[in-house]
Design a protein around this motif. Structure first.
Motif, PDB file in Angstrom:
ATOM      1  N   ILE A 142       0.923  -1.046  -0.028  1.00 59.80           N
ATOM      2  CA  ILE A 142       0.031  -0.060  -0.011  1.00 59.80           C
ATOM      3  C   ILE A 142       0.990   1.130   0.088  1.00 59.80           C
ATOM      4  O   ILE A 142       1.828   1.523   0.773  1.00 59.80           O
ATOM      5  N   LYS A 143       0.715   2.056  -0.812  1.00 61.24           N
ATOM      6  CA  LYS A 143       1.483   3.430  -0.865  1.00 61.24           C
ATOM      7  C   LYS A 143       0.208   4.495  -1.122  1.00 61.24           C
ATOM      8  O   LYS A 143      -0.630   4.286  -1.654  1.00 61.24           O
ATOM      9  N   GLY A 144       0.745   5.548  -0.811  1.00 66.24           N
ATOM     10  CA  GLY A 144      -0.065   6.827  -0.953  1.00 66.24           C
ATOM     11  C   GLY A 144      -0.629   7.473   0.205  1.00 66.24           C
ATOM     12  O   GLY A 144      -1.591   8.547   0.030  1.00 66.24           O
ATOM     13  N   GLY A 145       0.055   7.191   1.361  1.00 70.46           N
ATOM     14  CA  GLY A 145      -0.234   7.821   2.561  1.00 70.46           C
ATOM     15  C   GLY A 145      -0.006   9.453   2.440  1.00 70.46           C
ATOM     16  O   GLY A 145      -0.646   9.971   3.209  1.00 70.46           O
ATOM     17  N   GLY A 146       1.019   9.568   1.727  1.00 68.02           N
ATOM     18  CA  GLY A 146       1.195  10.970   1.571  1.00 68.02           C
ATOM     19  C   GLY A 146       0.721  11.402   0.275  1.00 68.02           C
ATOM     20  O   GLY A 146       1.235  12.569  -0.449  1.00 68.02           O
ATOM     21  N   VAL A 253     -11.238   7.268 -11.541  1.00 72.66           N
ATOM     22  CA  VAL A 253      -9.765   6.794 -10.965  1.00 72.66           C
ATOM     23  C   VAL A 253      -8.678   7.140 -11.672  1.00 72.66           C
ATOM     24  O   VAL A 253      -8.675   6.522 -12.866  1.00 72.66           O
ATOM     25  N   VAL A 254      -7.631   7.902 -10.950  1.00 77.72           N
ATOM     26  CA  VAL A 254      -6.508   7.926 -11.849  1.00 77.72           C
ATOM     27  C   VAL A 254      -5.461   7.019 -11.529  1.00 77.72           C
ATOM     28  O   VAL A 254      -4.725   6.621 -12.408  1.00 77.72           O
ATOM     29  N   GLU A 255      -5.425   6.789 -10.256  1.00 80.35           N
ATOM     30  CA  GLU A 255      -4.334   5.709  -9.700  1.00 80.35           C
ATOM     31  C   GLU A 255      -4.645   5.196  -8.266  1.00 80.35           C
ATOM     32  O   GLU A 255      -5.212   5.985  -7.612  1.00 80.35           O
ATOM     33  N   VAL A 256      -4.316   4.096  -8.087  1.00 84.72           N
ATOM     34  CA  VAL A 256      -4.630   3.272  -6.835  1.00 84.72           C
ATOM     35  C   VAL A 256      -3.366   2.977  -6.067  1.00 84.72           C
ATOM     36  O   VAL A 256      -2.367   2.475  -6.731  1.00 84.72           O
ATOM     37  N   GLY A 257      -3.441   3.345  -4.864  1.00 89.45           N
ATOM     38  CA  GLY A 257      -2.178   2.931  -3.929  1.00 89.45           C
ATOM     39  C   GLY A 257      -1.932   1.459  -3.689  1.00 89.45           C
ATOM     40  O   GLY A 257      -1.383   1.134  -2.632  1.00 89.45           O
ATOM     41  N   LEU A 258      -2.227   0.650  -4.677  1.00 88.94           N
ATOM     42  CA  LEU A 258      -2.020  -0.927  -4.628  1.00 88.94           C
ATOM     43  C   LEU A 258      -0.691  -0.957  -5.505  1.00 88.94           C
ATOM     44  O   LEU A 258      -1.004  -0.795  -6.752  1.00 88.94           O
ATOM     45  N   PHE A 259       0.477  -1.559  -5.074  1.00 85.22           N
ATOM     46  CA  PHE A 259       1.433  -1.770  -6.010  1.00 85.22           C
ATOM     47  C   PHE A 259       1.706  -3.517  -6.144  1.00 85.22           C
ATOM     48  O   PHE A 259       2.366  -4.058  -5.024  1.00 85.22           O
ATOM     49  N   CYS A 260       1.340  -4.030  -7.009  1.00 82.49           N
ATOM     50  CA  CYS A 260       1.369  -5.623  -7.022  1.00 82.49           C
ATOM     51  C   CYS A 260       2.383  -6.044  -7.939  1.00 82.49           C
ATOM     52  O   CYS A 260       2.430  -5.586  -8.993  1.00 82.49           O
ATOM     53  N   HIS A 261       3.175  -7.043  -7.395  1.00 83.38           N
ATOM     54  CA  HIS A 261       4.141  -7.680  -8.188  1.00 83.38           C
ATOM     55  C   HIS A 261       5.129  -6.536  -8.927  1.00 83.38           C
ATOM     56  O   HIS A 261       5.670  -6.888 -10.204  1.00 83.38           O
ATOM     57  N   MET A 262       5.517  -5.701  -8.277  1.00 84.04           N
ATOM     58  CA  MET A 262       6.339  -4.625  -8.766  1.00 84.04           C
ATOM     59  C   MET A 262       7.861  -4.643  -8.199  1.00 84.04           C
ATOM     60  O   MET A 262       8.710  -4.411  -8.755  1.00 84.04           O
TER      61      MET A 262
END
Ligand SMILES: O=C[C@H](O)[C@H](O)[C@H](O)COP(=O)(O)O
Length: 290
Positions: A142-146, A253-262
């Motif tokens: 999960i990213k995007g807290g900021g 939705v522009v982008e989601v703060g889930l970074f999978c398999h990266m």
């Protein structure tokens, strides 16, 4: 006093030994020029020491002399990434360009007197190092807290190697266990109400528009968009990739703060002064444990 490889055990109560001008760093074969910024990094303890240890170890291993285009992420661990890169010295850094993921990392790059570039000039990045709000054992994050996750994901995808750095609190079995405010979702402002309604229907009835703390109204991202924070129940969070694809299908939705398999690896600074490295292939490495 030589600078220690960050892989050496440095427990959080022990002041970190500081790099001096002209010293060689950990795994990186440099000549002996002074760093661009010669001031000594201040001693830190506790969580800050854990963050610094993770950041230094990751830089020592992944930011190599041959890397010329480097992505700099956002958050409270990333200043230690920049600190360690500066300590590699001006000789190696003079031929490098640094790409920021937002306002904060741009300021870090400028203040460190490193060369600032942009993703439109450098669409391929050698290595990007970034923080995270939470990382599971499959290296989903999960990213995007900021509110930086749109640019962060662009720089993660553009990078040949993407590495996460964090303290031990972010190391989690299932996303959402520790970072409970929800999945950050960046939305076009005019679409926020229907998107919010649809996010409720997708299983997050408590999803809310993120409001600013010192301003009336919502948080506005570096891209002039709004952010929705959507907490989902554990059964949904156990399959973050499916959730990511569903959320991304919502118009607005522009982008989601889930970074999978990266990520290639995630470095977690631990309380005992060691670093846990979670690798893409499932290996877990303990660096500096006694
Ligand atoms: O939008 C912010 C970024 O995704 C940060 O990397 C993330 O929130 C982690 O930040 P911190 O290291 O301050 O917890």
């Amino acid at each position: 006093m030589p600078i220690p490889p960050a892989s050496l055990t440095l427990n959080s109560t022990q002041p970190l030994r500081q790099p001096l001008a002209g010293q060689k760093t950990g795994f990186i074969a440099t000549s002996t020029p002074p760093p661009l910024i010669s001031s000594q990094p201040k001693a830190v303890t506790g969580i800050e020491a854990a963050k610094r240890l993770a950041a230094w170890t990751a830089v020592d291993r992944h930011v190599l002399p041959e890397h010329k285009v480097i992505g700099i992420g956002s958050g409270s661990t990333v200043p230690y990434v920049v600190e360690r890169i500066v300590a590699q010295g001006s000789e190696v850094n003079k031929d490098r360009v640094f790409i920021p993921t937002g306002f904060q990392s741009k300021e870090l790059i400028v203040e460190a007197h490193l060369r600032l570039g942009d993703i439109d000039q450098y669409p391929t990045i050698d290595v990007t190092i970034d923080g995270a709000d939470e990382v599971d054992h499959n290296l989903n994050a999960i990213k995007g807290g900021g509110a930086c996750h749109l640019r962060e994901k662009v720089l993660a995808e553009a990078a040949n190697t993407w590495v996460i750095v964090a303290d031990y609190r972010k190391n989690s079995e299932v996303l959402g266990h520790n970072f409970t405010q929800g999945v950050p979702i960046e939305v076009a402002p005019f679409a926020y109400a229907p998107v919010l309604q649809n996010v409720h229907l997708l299983g997050s009835p408590k999803a809310v528009l993120r409001m600013a703390k010192a301003k009336a109204g919502p948080v506005v991202s570096d891209n002039s968009n709004f952010i929705i924070d959507a907490p989902f129940p554990e059964e949904i969070m156990r399959d973050p990739y499916t959730l990511l694809t569903r959320l991304k299908m919502l118009t607005g939705v522009v982008e989601v703060g889930l970074f999978c398999h990266m990520a290639k690896a995630a470095y977690f600074g631990d309380q005992d002064g060691s670093v846990t490295v979670q690798w893409q292939d499932g290996r877990v490495e303990k660096v500096g444990s006694e």
